[in-house]
Design a protein around this motif. Sequence first.
Motif, PDB file in Angstrom:
ATOM      1  N   GLY A  22       0.818  -1.209   0.000  1.00 60.70           N
ATOM      2  CA  GLY A  22       0.000   0.000   0.000  1.00 60.70           C
ATOM      3  C   GLY A  22       0.845   1.250   0.000  1.00 60.70           C
ATOM      4  N   THR A  23       0.222   2.373   0.285  1.00 55.55           N
ATOM      5  CA  THR A  23       0.923   3.663   0.258  1.00 55.55           C
ATOM      6  C   THR A  23       1.245   4.187   1.652  1.00 55.55           C
ATOM      7  N   TRP A  24       0.944   3.426   2.682  1.00 52.33           N
ATOM      8  CA  TRP A  24       1.349   3.724   4.051  1.00 52.33           C
ATOM      9  C   TRP A  24       0.904   5.099   4.538  1.00 52.33           C
ATOM     10  N   PRO A  25      -0.353   5.435   4.386  1.00 49.59           N
ATOM     11  CA  PRO A  25      -0.819   6.743   4.873  1.00 49.59           C
ATOM     12  C   PRO A  25      -0.713   6.812   6.401  1.00 49.59           C
ATOM     13  N   GLY A  26      -0.368   7.994   6.890  1.00 48.86           N
ATOM     14  CA  GLY A  26      -0.292   8.218   8.319  1.00 48.86           C
ATOM     15  C   GLY A  26       0.931   7.643   8.987  1.00 48.86           C
ATOM     16  N   HIS A  27       1.906   7.162   8.203  1.00 51.56           N
ATOM     17  CA  HIS A  27       3.111   6.584   8.763  1.00 51.56           C
ATOM     18  C   HIS A  27       4.292   7.558   8.679  1.00 51.56           C
ATOM     19  N   ASP A  28       5.141   7.517   9.663  1.00 52.11           N
ATOM     20  CA  ASP A  28       6.434   8.190   9.603  1.00 52.11           C
ATOM     21  C   ASP A  28       7.410   7.200   8.969  1.00 52.11           C
ATOM     22  N   ILE A  29       7.981   7.567   7.818  1.00 57.27           N
ATOM     23  CA  ILE A  29       8.784   6.633   7.021  1.00 57.27           C
ATOM     24  C   ILE A  29      10.269   6.998   7.114  1.00 57.27           C
ATOM     25  N   GLN A  30      11.085   5.985   7.403  1.00 53.73           N
ATOM     26  CA  GLN A  30      12.537   6.156   7.427  1.00 53.73           C
ATOM     27  C   GLN A  30      13.171   5.092   6.536  1.00 53.73           C
ATOM     28  N   LEU A  31      14.300   5.444   5.940  1.00 53.39           N
ATOM     29  CA  LEU A  31      14.946   4.589   4.943  1.00 53.39           C
ATOM     30  C   LEU A  31      16.458   4.663   5.127  1.00 53.39           C
ATOM     31  N   VAL A  32      17.123   3.512   5.294  1.00 57.26           N
ATOM     32  CA  VAL A  32      18.574   3.478   5.464  1.00 57.26           C
ATOM     33  C   VAL A  32      19.151   2.341   4.633  1.00 57.26           C
ATOM     34  N   GLY A  33      20.174   2.661   3.852  1.00 60.06           N
ATOM     35  CA  GLY A  33      20.879   1.664   3.046  1.00 60.06           C
ATOM     36  C   GLY A  33      21.936   2.354   2.218  1.00 60.06           C
ATOM     37  N   ASN A  34      22.533   1.613   1.283  1.00 58.54           N
ATOM     38  CA  ASN A  34      23.508   2.251   0.411  1.00 58.54           C
ATOM     39  C   ASN A  34      22.806   3.174  -0.579  1.00 58.54           C
ATOM     40  N   GLU A  35      23.578   3.970  -1.268  1.00 57.91           N
ATOM     41  CA  GLU A  35      22.999   4.998  -2.135  1.00 57.91           C
ATOM     42  C   GLU A  35      22.095   4.407  -3.202  1.00 57.91           C
ATOM     43  N   SER A  36      22.509   3.290  -3.803  1.00 59.30           N
ATOM     44  CA  SER A  36      21.708   2.667  -4.848  1.00 59.30           C
ATOM     45  C   SER A  36      20.367   2.194  -4.306  1.00 59.30           C
ATOM     46  N   MET A  37      20.396   1.549  -3.129  1.00 59.36           N
ATOM     47  CA  MET A  37      19.160   1.052  -2.534  1.00 59.36           C
ATOM     48  C   MET A  37      18.234   2.201  -2.169  1.00 59.36           C
TER      49      MET A  37
END
Length: 389
Positions: A347-362
């Motif tokens: 889904g589109t994850w409404p109402g969520h605080d989203i964090q993303l960590v990985g290498n630059e390509s990912m």
Amino acid sequence: MDSQAISLVRSSFKSIVAEEGGPEQLARTFYSLLFARSPETREFFPAAMDVQRDRLFTAIGYVVDSLDESDEMLEYLAQLGRDHRKYGVTDEHYNDVANSMIEAFEMFGGAEMWTDEVDSAWRNTLSVISAAMTGAANAADGPRAWTATVVESRAVIKGVAIVRLQLDQPMDYRPGQYVSVQVAARPRMWRYLSPANPVDGSGIVEFHIRQVSGGWVSPPMVNQTAVGDTWVIGSPIGALGLPDNIRDLLMIASGTGLAPFRAQILELIRRGNTRRVHLFYSGQYPCDLYDLPFLWTLAEKHSWLTVIPVSEEGSNPWWHTNPEPLPPLGFPERITGKVGKVVTSYGTWPGHDIQLVGNESMVNSTKFRLRAAGIDVATVRSDPTYGVQ
């Protein structure tokens, strides 16, 4: 700074970056001028300067992009100033850096680009940078750097080790931040790592370290670390961390990028969390999900935590012969595919605080998938300075 000055700084910086070999040439010129003006500063840096040049442009680019987000920018600069105390940097050194940078820009840009207006805008920008960094450094009352003794070092898969250290003094950091680390085998060469555990009063800090192909610092960290070794650790940096809001959390990690999320989850457990947390834990191979059994243990005890394992390949490489762990009954099984595609399939994850960590390509490919699914990636938190440390 006014909008016109910000525009001049950004446009001139983008012109330099767009030139073929521009960033490298400018960085070489800057460091040559700095070392001539202030010879003692050469001792702050390693003999090989290629990584340092990358870090310089990453930091400058981040500040330039954040000039109209003053609170965020000033906090980052304050953190950077406190971290630079480990070098023994003085206020005069900041003046030398600013003057050398201006001279390098002028030499590189030429009279056509480097007008009086551009010169004034950059001088104001560098003045703000220097003031923020020196102010924070001079106000800091903690140690310039921490000494830590290795109490455990173990390989978890080929090329990945978990190292636990005992700090000599208490350190206060937010789960999600990272610190600079120096080992005796590589003096004056710093690797940036995120603690995988929150501050708990024990003085123990845990790092998950992947050996980088061709890297200078990570190979001895992974392969040569022994109990009793002494590491030096700088002040915490970074904007990631648990938000002040009470929204549910979506965490997307790749490989050892799990570390800042692991620290946040453990901190949530300590606080008695009730919000929902979805963690997509990804890697190229199934074995790259080295901490999956521990995460399952946490999820079994805390129903608000859901762990979704993802790997790009369906099977392990030939050199990994251990059997793949099986999820507890009722838990999501590992999914094969790109993590961004898997995340958006939910889904589109409404109402969520989203964090993303990985290498630059990912990070880039995942943001592309999120954007295509209609998610505003401007709201996705991913520390832009972490990957090039």
